[in-house]
Design an enzyme around this catalytic site. Structure first.
Site, PDB file in Angstrom:
ATOM      1  N   CYS A 101       1.873  -1.038  -2.789  1.00  0.00           N
ATOM      2  CA  CYS A 101       0.979  -0.216  -3.562  1.00  0.00           C
ATOM      3  C   CYS A 101       0.792   1.319  -2.933  1.00  0.00           C
ATOM      4  CB  CYS A 101      -0.410  -0.787  -3.622  1.00  0.00           C
ATOM      5  SG  CYS A 101      -1.123  -1.111  -2.083  1.00  0.00           S
ATOM      6  N   ASP A 118      -0.765   2.114  -0.220  1.00  0.00           N
ATOM      7  CA  ASP A 118      -1.961   2.363   0.325  1.00  0.00           C
ATOM      8  C   ASP A 118      -1.806   2.460   2.065  1.00  0.00           C
ATOM      9  OD1 ASP A 118      -2.951   2.342  -1.874  1.00  0.00           O
ATOM     10  OD2 ASP A 118      -4.257   0.629  -1.500  1.00  0.00           O
ATOM     11  N   CYS A 158      -6.923   1.894  -2.339  1.00  0.00           N
ATOM     12  CA  CYS A 158      -7.886   1.573  -3.396  1.00  0.00           C
ATOM     13  C   CYS A 158      -9.107   0.765  -2.980  1.00  0.00           C
ATOM     14  CB  CYS A 158      -7.257   0.181  -4.103  1.00  0.00           C
ATOM     15  SG  CYS A 158      -7.294  -1.306  -3.002  1.00  0.00           S
ATOM     16  N   CYS A 175      -5.485  -6.457  -0.122  1.00  0.00           N
ATOM     17  CA  CYS A 175      -6.054  -5.383   0.647  1.00  0.00           C
ATOM     18  C   CYS A 175      -6.697  -5.571   1.919  1.00  0.00           C
ATOM     19  CB  CYS A 175      -6.972  -4.745  -0.358  1.00  0.00           C
ATOM     20  SG  CYS A 175      -6.651  -4.409  -1.998  1.00  0.00           S
TER      21      CYS A 175
HETATM   22 FE1  FES Z   1      -3.054  -2.061  -2.041  1.00  0.00          FE
HETATM   23 FE2  FES Z   1      -5.612  -2.531  -2.400  1.00  0.00          FE
HETATM   24  S1  FES Z   1      -4.088  -2.298  -3.960  1.00  0.00           S
HETATM   25  S2  FES Z   1      -4.284  -2.121  -0.507  1.00  0.00           S
END
Ligand code: FES
Length: 136
Positions: free
Chosen positions: A35, A37, A60, A104
């Site tokens: 993602c 992040d 997120c 996450c």
């Molecule tokens: Fe990837 Fe939250 S969607 S860390």
């Protein structure tokens, strides 16, 4: 629509310990390629205990809340106790995370473990330098 617990929303809206730490003793970072992040955790250690902890996170709602909760769980713990914190501990403390957001919670724990590993590496390096200069 993704439903978050009140605790997640609270940590997302008011993240605890979210700042840089220029005088940190160690740091650890992780990124989630799925993602994009990323998270960096900073720690200050005193008497083998996490005296202070902070982080910078890009991500997120789940990543922000998990980072915040990880920092709260780790603060004041010995390095050994902090290493024992699991993703489940973070998810439980957050009052749960939606299934699609469980990954996450991996970020906070992963970055914390890397920061502690970085601290041990540095301590070992200092010891080697000290021993080398002592034996000269
Ligand atoms: Fe990837 Fe939250 S969607 S860390």
């Amino acid at each position: 629509m993704i439903m978050y617990s009140d605790i997640v929303i609270d940590h997302f809206m008011s993240p605890r310990n979210a700042h840089t730490m220029p005088d940190a003793d160690a740091e650890g970072s992780v990124g989630d390629p799925s993602c994009g992040d990323c998270l960096v955790i900073y720690i200050k250690v005193k008497d083998d205990r996490i005296h202070d902890i902070s982080y910078l996170v890009f991500g997120c709602c789940g990543a922000i809340a998990s980072s915040s909760m990880t920092s709260e769980l780790a603060k004041g713990k010995t390095l050994e106790e902090a290493l024992a914190i699991t993703e489940d501990d973070v998810v439980l403390a957050l009052g749960g995370l939606p299934e699609s957001k469980i990954h996450c919670s991996l970020m906070g724990v992963g970055a914390l473990r890397k920061a502690i590993g970085n601290y041990y590496e540095q301590a070992q390096r200092k010891e080697i330098i000290h021993e080398t200069s002592y034996t000269r």
